[in-house]
Design a protein around this motif. Structure first.
Motif, PDB file in Angstrom:
ATOM      1  N   LEU A  57      21.090 -11.950 -11.992  1.00  0.00           N
ATOM      2  CA  LEU A  57      22.284 -11.109 -11.968  1.00  0.00           C
ATOM      3  C   LEU A  57      21.964  -9.692 -12.445  1.00  0.00           C
ATOM      4  CD1 LEU A  57      24.961 -13.592 -13.375  1.00  0.00           C
ATOM      5  CD2 LEU A  57      24.713 -12.813 -11.020  1.00  0.00           C
ATOM      6  N   GLN A  58      21.099  -9.595 -13.486  1.00  0.00           N
ATOM      7  CA  GLN A  58      20.724  -8.273 -13.975  1.00  0.00           C
ATOM      8  C   GLN A  58      19.954  -7.498 -12.924  1.00  0.00           C
ATOM      9  OE1 GLN A  58      21.722  -6.999 -16.937  1.00  0.00           O
ATOM     10  NE2 GLN A  58      20.847  -5.069 -16.218  1.00  0.00           N
ATOM     11  N   ARG A  59      19.057  -8.233 -12.207  1.00  0.00           N
ATOM     12  CA  ARG A  59      18.308  -7.562 -11.138  1.00  0.00           C
ATOM     13  C   ARG A  59      19.246  -7.062 -10.048  1.00  0.00           C
ATOM     14  NH1 ARG A  59      14.624 -11.803 -11.970  1.00  0.00           N
ATOM     15  NH2 ARG A  59      15.474 -12.953 -10.203  1.00  0.00           N
ATOM     16  N   ARG A  60      20.219  -7.910  -9.682  1.00  0.00           N
ATOM     17  CA  ARG A  60      21.173  -7.472  -8.667  1.00  0.00           C
ATOM     18  C   ARG A  60      22.003  -6.291  -9.155  1.00  0.00           C
ATOM     19  NH1 ARG A  60      21.505 -13.114  -7.368  1.00  0.00           N
ATOM     20  NH2 ARG A  60      23.288 -13.430  -8.760  1.00  0.00           N
ATOM     21  N   ALA A  61      22.363  -6.331 -10.463  1.00  0.00           N
ATOM     22  CA  ALA A  61      23.118  -5.200 -11.009  1.00  0.00           C
ATOM     23  C   ALA A  61      22.275  -3.925 -10.976  1.00  0.00           C
ATOM     24  CB  ALA A  61      23.561  -5.508 -12.440  1.00  0.00           C
ATOM     25  N   ASP A  62      20.976  -4.073 -11.346  1.00  0.00           N
ATOM     26  CA  ASP A  62      20.087  -2.904 -11.296  1.00  0.00           C
ATOM     27  C   ASP A  62      19.920  -2.408  -9.869  1.00  0.00           C
ATOM     28  OD1 ASP A  62      19.794  -3.128 -14.013  1.00  0.00           O
ATOM     29  OD2 ASP A  62      17.904  -4.242 -13.901  1.00  0.00           O
ATOM     30  N   GLU A  63      19.770  -3.367  -8.953  1.00  0.00           N
ATOM     31  CA  GLU A  63      19.642  -2.973  -7.548  1.00  0.00           C
ATOM     32  C   GLU A  63      20.902  -2.261  -7.066  1.00  0.00           C
ATOM     33  OE1 GLU A  63      18.781  -6.546  -5.495  1.00  0.00           O
ATOM     34  OE2 GLU A  63      16.703  -6.687  -6.213  1.00  0.00           O
ATOM     35  N   ALA A  64      22.067  -2.735  -7.540  1.00  0.00           N
ATOM     36  CA  ALA A  64      23.311  -2.060  -7.156  1.00  0.00           C
ATOM     37  C   ALA A  64      23.361  -0.638  -7.713  1.00  0.00           C
ATOM     38  CB  ALA A  64      24.516  -2.870  -7.648  1.00  0.00           C
ATOM     39  N   TYR A  80      20.692   1.209  -8.522  1.00  0.00           N
ATOM     40  CA  TYR A  80      19.717   2.003  -7.770  1.00  0.00           C
ATOM     41  C   TYR A  80      20.265   2.357  -6.394  1.00  0.00           C
ATOM     42  CZ  TYR A  80      16.498   0.441 -11.418  1.00  0.00           C
ATOM     43  OH  TYR A  80      15.896   0.195 -12.611  1.00  0.00           O
ATOM     44  N   ALA A  81      20.921   1.366  -5.754  1.00  0.00           N
ATOM     45  CA  ALA A  81      21.480   1.631  -4.421  1.00  0.00           C
ATOM     46  C   ALA A  81      22.548   2.712  -4.493  1.00  0.00           C
ATOM     47  CB  ALA A  81      22.057   0.336  -3.834  1.00  0.00           C
ATOM     48  N   ARG A  82      23.388   2.652  -5.565  1.00  0.00           N
ATOM     49  CA  ARG A  82      24.430   3.667  -5.713  1.00  0.00           C
ATOM     50  C   ARG A  82      23.803   5.046  -5.946  1.00  0.00           C
ATOM     51  NH1 ARG A  82      27.041   1.110  -9.051  1.00  0.00           N
ATOM     52  NH2 ARG A  82      26.360   2.026 -10.998  1.00  0.00           N
ATOM     53  N   ARG A  83      22.745   5.069  -6.778  1.00  0.00           N
ATOM     54  CA  ARG A  83      22.071   6.351  -7.018  1.00  0.00           C
ATOM     55  C   ARG A  83      21.412   6.861  -5.740  1.00  0.00           C
ATOM     56  NH1 ARG A  83      19.053   5.194 -12.841  1.00  0.00           N
ATOM     57  NH2 ARG A  83      20.954   5.111 -14.120  1.00  0.00           N
ATOM     58  N   ASN A  84      20.753   5.937  -5.028  1.00  0.00           N
ATOM     59  CA  ASN A  84      20.123   6.356  -3.774  1.00  0.00           C
ATOM     60  C   ASN A  84      21.163   6.859  -2.787  1.00  0.00           C
ATOM     61  OD1 ASN A  84      17.558   5.711  -4.666  1.00  0.00           O
ATOM     62  ND2 ASN A  84      17.648   3.623  -3.890  1.00  0.00           N
ATOM     63  N   ALA A  85      22.322   6.185  -2.777  1.00  0.00           N
ATOM     64  CA  ALA A  85      23.391   6.641  -1.879  1.00  0.00           C
ATOM     65  C   ALA A  85      23.863   8.034  -2.280  1.00  0.00           C
ATOM     66  CB  ALA A  85      24.557   5.647  -1.908  1.00  0.00           C
ATOM     67  N   ALA A  86      23.962   8.270  -3.618  1.00  0.00           N
ATOM     68  CA  ALA A  86      24.374   9.594  -4.075  1.00  0.00           C
ATOM     69  C   ALA A  86      23.345  10.646  -3.695  1.00  0.00           C
ATOM     70  CB  ALA A  86      24.588   9.577  -5.587  1.00  0.00           C
ATOM     71  N   VAL A  87      22.041  10.294  -3.884  1.00  0.00           N
ATOM     72  CA  VAL A  87      20.980  11.232  -3.510  1.00  0.00           C
ATOM     73  C   VAL A  87      20.993  11.487  -2.011  1.00  0.00           C
ATOM     74  CG1 VAL A  87      18.475  11.537  -3.412  1.00  0.00           C
ATOM     75  CG2 VAL A  87      19.536  10.635  -5.480  1.00  0.00           C
ATOM     76  N   GLU A  88      21.195  10.426  -1.245  1.00  0.00           N
ATOM     77  CA  GLU A  88      21.246  10.565   0.208  1.00  0.00           C
ATOM     78  C   GLU A  88      22.427  11.436   0.625  1.00  0.00           C
ATOM     79  OE1 GLU A  88      20.198  10.068   4.199  1.00  0.00           O
ATOM     80  OE2 GLU A  88      19.104   9.695   2.341  1.00  0.00           O
ATOM     81  N   GLN A  89      23.578  11.217  -0.049  1.00  0.00           N
ATOM     82  CA  GLN A  89      24.743  12.041   0.264  1.00  0.00           C
ATOM     83  C   GLN A  89      24.499  13.495  -0.099  1.00  0.00           C
ATOM     84  OE1 GLN A  89      27.249  10.921   1.892  1.00  0.00           O
ATOM     85  NE2 GLN A  89      28.526  12.737   1.846  1.00  0.00           N
TER      86      GLN A  89
END
Length: 325
Positions: A180-187, A189-198
């Motif tokens: 669950l922690q890994r999935r939370a971290d992945e979420a 990271y994904a949110r940060r990557n989405a922000a960087v991509e945006q």
């Protein structure tokens, strides 16, 4: 008194035996009977729930505890009464402990079927696939010959819990927490990557807008330069035509002058001077005389010009003044 009265509810199948034969039978009977020579058998027909708790081992050799309940009903009371003693005392209590053995047998049969299912599955599947285990065990119980021989119909098998050992439970919990922690971290990271991509898309949009504006400015400059070039080309064309016209005008003037001077081209200049009326001017005549002498200087031996002569020549009035004097 030896005469007893029997009254059974509709969910109880009653059989009255006398002299080894069934005198009356059926659900919910009520009757008087002679106790010394009569045996009354009462088989409950209502469905019953039997709790159970099994300790089994999974396919990956992990201990697991299954808890739940088994639901059954007696489908053939006469068959069951022939296998177990369901006779009752005048007080209404069972004369033997056989009725309690029925539930024990059913639980044992259910445990055997559950063991077969659990041993074919790893621990993780046993913990999360309760519905699969219930369906397989229930199907096995309904097909088991031992259950049919008892005259019993199994109506349900409910698995309320499946628990591993405490140590394995803590290990699985820790692993689940890590996942669950890994999935939370992945979420995250994904949110940060989405922000960087945006942000990158916004920057690219801004750059594209700036490039579009610069392209528009460049087009304007190019249009201005093209307009200036067109003006200069028109001006150059105008100057070329003007020069051509001036050249042609000069050529026309030269041609006219040439044609005008053609008759006098070969005439002596002296004649031309005389024709122009220059002979009436004393100073011009004296100048022409000196020029003649200069041209024939080789033929003149000596020429003396006194100062008085020069003074006279210089002070001599023009032709018009001489005529008036």
């Amino acid at each position: 008194m030896s005469i007893r009265y029997m009254k059974a509810p509709p969910t109880t199948y009653v059989m009255q035996f006398k002299d080894g034969r069934v005198k009356r039978e059926g659900p919910g009977l009520s009757f008087f009977y002679w106790a010394p020579t009569t045996t009354v058998v009462a088989v409950p027909l209502a469905s019953s729930d039997v709790p159970f708790a099994f300790n089994e081992v999974t396919q990956d050799f992990q201990a697991v505890t299954l808890q739940g309940q088994l639901t059954y009903r007696v489908a053939d009371p006469k068959l069951l009464a022939g296998l177990l003693d369901y006779s009752v005392k005048p007080s209404g209590e069972y004369a033997s402990e056989d009725p309690s053995k029925l539930e024990e047998r059913l639980v044992q049969i259910a445990q055997v079927r559950a063991r077969t299912v659990v041993q074919s599955m790893p621990l993780r599947e046993v913990l999360v696939q309760a519905a699969t285990i219930e369906a397989k065990v229930l199907a096995g119980l309904r097909e088991t010959e031992a259950v049919r021989m008892l005259g019993v119909e199994v109506q349900g098998f409910a698995l309320l819990s499946a628990r591993p050992t405490p140590e394995m439970a803590r290990a699985l919990e820790a692993e689940a927490r890590e996942a669950l922690q890994r999935r939370a971290d992945e979420a995250i990271y994904a949110r940060r990557n989405a922000a960087v991509e945006q942000e990158r898309r916004i920057k690219e949009s801004e750059i594209a807008t700036e490039l579009s504006v610069e392209a528009g400015k460049r087009q304007i400059r190019e249009a201005q330069i093209a307009a200036d070039i067109a003006v200069e080309e028109q001006r150059a064309s105008f100057m070329e035509r003007w020069s051509e016209n001036e050249r042609k005008a000069a050529e026309a003037k030269a041609y006219a002058l040439e044609k005008t001077l053609a008759p006098v081209r070969d005439m002596d200049w002296k004649v031309l001077m005389a024709a122009a009326g220059g002979g009436n001017d004393p100073k011009l005549n004296i100048a022409l005389a000196f020029r003649e002498m200069a041209e024939n200087a080789g033929k003149i031996g000596e020429l003396n010009v006194s100062p008085d002569l020069l003074r006279t020549l210089l002070s001599a009035p023009s032709g018009n003044q001489g005529r008036h004097g």
